[in-house]
Structures are given as structure tokens and as C-alpha cells.
Write an enzyme that holds these catalytic residues in place. Structure first.
Site, PDB file in Angstrom:
ATOM      1  N   THR A 116      -5.163 -10.626  17.263  1.00 15.11           N
ATOM      2  CA  THR A 116      -4.601 -10.759  15.924  1.00 15.11           C
ATOM      3  C   THR A 116      -3.142 -11.177  16.041  1.00 15.11           C
ATOM      4  OG1 THR A 116      -3.800  -8.476  15.782  1.00 15.11           O
ATOM      5  CG2 THR A 116      -6.087  -8.868  15.095  1.00 15.11           C
ATOM      6  N   LYS A 158      -1.107   6.387  14.128  1.00 16.86           N
ATOM      7  CA  LYS A 158      -2.552   6.189  14.137  1.00 16.86           C
ATOM      8  C   LYS A 158      -3.292   7.480  14.487  1.00 16.86           C
ATOM      9  CE  LYS A 158      -2.859   1.752  13.145  1.00 16.86           C
ATOM     10  NZ  LYS A 158      -3.582   1.238  11.960  1.00 16.86           N
ATOM     11  N   TYR A 195       3.813   3.656  16.514  1.00 13.87           N
ATOM     12  CA  TYR A 195       2.475   3.138  16.238  1.00 13.87           C
ATOM     13  C   TYR A 195       1.378   4.130  16.624  1.00 13.87           C
ATOM     14  CZ  TYR A 195      -1.430  -0.137  15.956  1.00 13.87           C
ATOM     15  OH  TYR A 195      -2.625  -0.759  15.637  1.00 13.87           O
ATOM     16  N   VAL A 216       0.816  -1.222   0.000  1.00 12.61           N
ATOM     17  CA  VAL A 216       0.000   0.000   0.000  1.00 12.61           C
ATOM     18  C   VAL A 216       0.844   1.265   0.000  1.00 12.61           C
ATOM     19  CG1 VAL A 216      -2.011  -1.077   1.072  1.00 12.61           C
ATOM     20  CG2 VAL A 216      -0.251  -0.008   2.522  1.00 12.61           C
TER      21      VAL A 216
END
Length: 236
Positions: free
Chosen positions: A204, A173, A169, A77
Site C-alpha cells: 500500500t 493497533k 503505530y 473519522v
């Protein structure tokens, strides 16, 4: 997985829709892809691992409603040409792109701020923020021309609440959330909705080190009103 209600005419509620899911080979992206297909949408999964995408596509096909197609398109991406190709593939069946779930993300910077590697910081920002921007840019252009659509980016509770040692992170975000607010402001007049969701701790592969038994998990559960780890289907 619990399937959702049928439409007024008795068919799947998203029959005829076309949806793109980045990060679709695993985790929250895969959970979203399964539910979209079960509700009748034709789904294009994209991600960097062809092997993982193939396995994910098989899971999605197993629950897809009749008439819903499933594609797997290996995609980085952070590469604008590759994300454009994935969007083109998602439009092959209907000529439209009705929905996009932007779930590709991760982190290479777990650890103290004082020891963060600058290269790992840049790669994490590039994946979580720039990758989302490129997918949003491409999807929104299609949706604006066709008169509407819905884009949902997967953010994190770490965007709004500081998490020690999460490195790039959380900041990436937080920037993603602001990007979505800006996009919603710009695109609303074209009938395109843009939202982000901020999951808490969700089971996950990305957070296996946290979800295993131990004091870190115990602390998360003590701070979670439901008293359990989230499942990908909760978010989907």
C-alpha cells in the site's frame, strides 16, 4: 481481481447489503470496497481526501455488480459528527447498515522511541484508535437496533509483534484489537459480530518505504512463509 461465488439464486451473494468502508480511498480499504461492490453490496467509501475518494469510487464502480451503488463521502473519522453523517449516507439506499470495514489509519511517528514527538503520537493514537472507536460506536448502534451486522477493523501484525521504530503505530493497533474484543463481547447478544484482522506487510502507499527493494524488504520476506508481500486483495 478474482470475484467470489454467486448466491444460491444465481445473484451476487451480498445483493441488498449496505456497507461502509473507512479509509476507502486507497490501500486495504479500497480493496475491500471493490470486493464488497463486486459481490453486490452498496458501498459508501469515506476518507479525508475528496480527490482520492473520487478516484477510489471510480475503481469500485468499474467492478460493482448490477444494482450496487457507490458513494464517496469525505470524512475525518476522528470527528464524530462527520462519521455519523457517513453512516447516515451509507443507509440511504436500504435503511440498514449490514457491514462496516474500519480501515482508516496511519502513523506520524516512524523513528526511535527516544525521539517521538508527543503531538504526532497523540494524532496517531487519535486516528488509529479513537477514529476506529467512533466509527465502531456509530455503526454498532445502528446494527444493534436492526438486529445484526458485521464490523471488521483493520489492525496490523505490529499489534501483536513488536516492530522497532514503529512508534505509536503498534501500540495503537494493539489497543484497537482490545477494543474489538470488548465490542464483540458487548454486542454479540445483539447479533453484531466484531473482528479485527492483522495483515502482515501489504503493498500500500503507507509502506512504500518498506516495500521497495533493499535489506529491509529482504528481511521481511525472510520472515514471511509465503515469501512475498501481501496484496490488498489478500486481505479483502
Amino acid at each position: 481481481m478474482t470475484l467470489r461465488q454467486v448466491s444460491a439464486d444465481g445473484g451476487p451473494p451480498l445483493a441488498g447489503w449496505s456497507a461502509l468502508v473507512t479509509g476507502g480511498g486507497s490501500g486495504i480499504g479500497l480493496g475491500c470496497a471493490r470486493l464488497l461492490a463486486a459481490d453486490g453490496a452498496s458501498v459508501t467509501l469515506c476518507g479525508r481526501s475528496a480527490e482520492r475518494l473520487a478516484a477510489g469510487a471510480a475503481e469500485v464502480e468499474a467492478v460493482a455488480a448490477e444494482g450496487a451503488t457507490v458513494r464517496a463521502v469525505p470524512t475525518d473519522v476522528t470527528d464524530e459528527e462527520q462519521i455519523a453523517a457517513a453512516i447516515a449516507a451509507a443507509r440511504e439506499d436500504t435503511g440498514r447498515l449490514d457491514a462496516a470495514v474500519l480501515s482508516a489509519g496511519g502513523s506520524e511517528t516512524m523513528g526511535p522511541l527516544t525521539t517521538i514527538d508527543a503531538g504526532a503520537w497523540r494524532r496517531t493514537i487519535d486516528l488509529n484508535l479513537t477514529g476506529t472507536m467512533l466509527a465502531l460506536k456509530g455503526a454498532a448502534a445502528v446494527m444493534a437496533r436492526q438486529g445484526g451486522g458485521s464490523i471488521v477493523a483493520v489492525s496490523s501484525i505490529a499489534s501483536a509483534v513488536t516492530h522497532r521504530w514503529f512508534g505509536a503505530y503498534g501500540p495503537s493497533k494493539a489497543a484497537l484489537d482490545h477494543l474489538c474484543k470488548m465490542a464483540a463481547d458487548e454486542l454479540g447478544a445483539s447479533g453484531v459480530r466484531v473482528n479485527s484482522v492483522l495483515p502482515g506487510l501489504t503493498k500500500t502507499d503507507l509502506v512504500q518505504g518498506i516495500t521497495g527493494p533493499g535489506p529491509v524488504l529482504d528481511d521481511y520476506l525472510a520472515c514471511t512463509p509465503l515469501g512475498r508481500i501481501g496484496e490488498v486483495d489478500d486481505v479483502a
